[in-house]
Scaffold this motif. Structure first.
Motif, PDB file in Angstrom:
ATOM      1  N   ASN A  10       0.496  -8.595  -1.555  1.00 36.72           N
ATOM      2  CA  ASN A  10       0.249  -8.427  -0.122  1.00 36.72           C
ATOM      3  C   ASN A  10      -0.280  -7.023   0.183  1.00 36.72           C
ATOM      4  N   GLU A  11       0.320  -6.047  -0.446  1.00 31.83           N
ATOM      5  CA  GLU A  11      -0.132  -4.669  -0.245  1.00 31.83           C
ATOM      6  C   GLU A  11      -1.572  -4.490  -0.743  1.00 31.83           C
ATOM      7  N   LEU A  12      -1.842  -5.061  -1.912  1.00 30.51           N
ATOM      8  CA  LEU A  12      -3.205  -4.974  -2.456  1.00 30.51           C
ATOM      9  C   LEU A  12      -4.195  -5.706  -1.557  1.00 30.51           C
ATOM     10  N   THR A  13      -3.770  -6.855  -1.032  1.00 29.85           N
ATOM     11  CA  THR A  13      -4.637  -7.621  -0.132  1.00 29.85           C
ATOM     12  C   THR A  13      -4.921  -6.811   1.136  1.00 29.85           C
ATOM     13  N   LYS A  14      -3.877  -6.216   1.712  1.00 26.84           N
ATOM     14  CA  LYS A  14      -4.053  -5.377   2.904  1.00 26.84           C
ATOM     15  C   LYS A  14      -4.964  -4.195   2.588  1.00 26.84           C
ATOM     16  N   SER A  15      -4.743  -3.588   1.444  1.00 26.43           N
ATOM     17  CA  SER A  15      -5.561  -2.449   1.032  1.00 26.43           C
ATOM     18  C   SER A  15      -7.019  -2.871   0.862  1.00 26.43           C
ATOM     19  N   LEU A  16      -7.210  -4.015   0.231  1.00 28.19           N
ATOM     20  CA  LEU A  16      -8.558  -4.526   0.022  1.00 28.19           C
ATOM     21  C   LEU A  16      -9.225  -4.854   1.360  1.00 28.19           C
ATOM     22  N   GLU A  17      -8.467  -5.443   2.279  1.00 26.32           N
ATOM     23  CA  GLU A  17      -9.002  -5.752   3.601  1.00 26.32           C
ATOM     24  C   GLU A  17      -9.402  -4.477   4.342  1.00 26.32           C
ATOM     25  N   MET A  18      -8.562  -3.433   4.224  1.00 19.93           N
ATOM     26  CA  MET A  18      -8.884  -2.158   4.876  1.00 19.93           C
ATOM     27  C   MET A  18     -10.150  -1.540   4.274  1.00 19.93           C
TER      28      MET A  18
END
Length: 114
Positions: A10-18
């Motif tokens: 989830n953190e990686l996904t959020k980071s990737l989205e940002m």
């Protein structure tokens, strides 16, 4: 472990989205800047073309004025040449008349002396 992996995902996904959002914002900003530069370039080219057109028009007007002046001067020179020819002719006639008058005077003086 699964919970940790899911959290990390989830953190990686959020980071990737940002990162993706930042990239899109930068791309959008760059496109806007490119568009502004193109507009400025077009405006500069238009101003340059307008300046060239105006300079050409002024040069044409100046050339026409110079040609008119040159034609006027040529006409003046031509009339002066005619006047000079006329004066030369008058001078020649006056010289001939003076010679005739001198001859007549000489003959009259010879006749008077006798």
């Amino acid at each position: 472990q699964l919970h940790l992996t899911m959290t990390e995902k989830n953190e990686l996904t959020k980071s990737l989205e940002m990162i993706w959002k930042e990239r899109q914002e930068k791309e959008s900003e760059m496109k806007r800047e490119i568009s502004e530069y193109k507009d400025r370039l077009l405006q500069a080219e238009k101003e340059h073309q307008d300046a060239l057109t105006e300079a050409k028009r002024k040069n044409e007007v100046e050339i026409e004025a110079c040609q008119d002046k040159m034609n006027s001067l040529e006409h003046f020179i031509s009339s002066q040449k005619l006047e000079i020819e006329h004066l030369k002719s008058n001078k020649e006639e006056l010289n001939n008349s003076l010679k005739e008058a001198n001859q007549t005077l000489g003959e009259l003086l010879k006749t008077k002396v006798r």
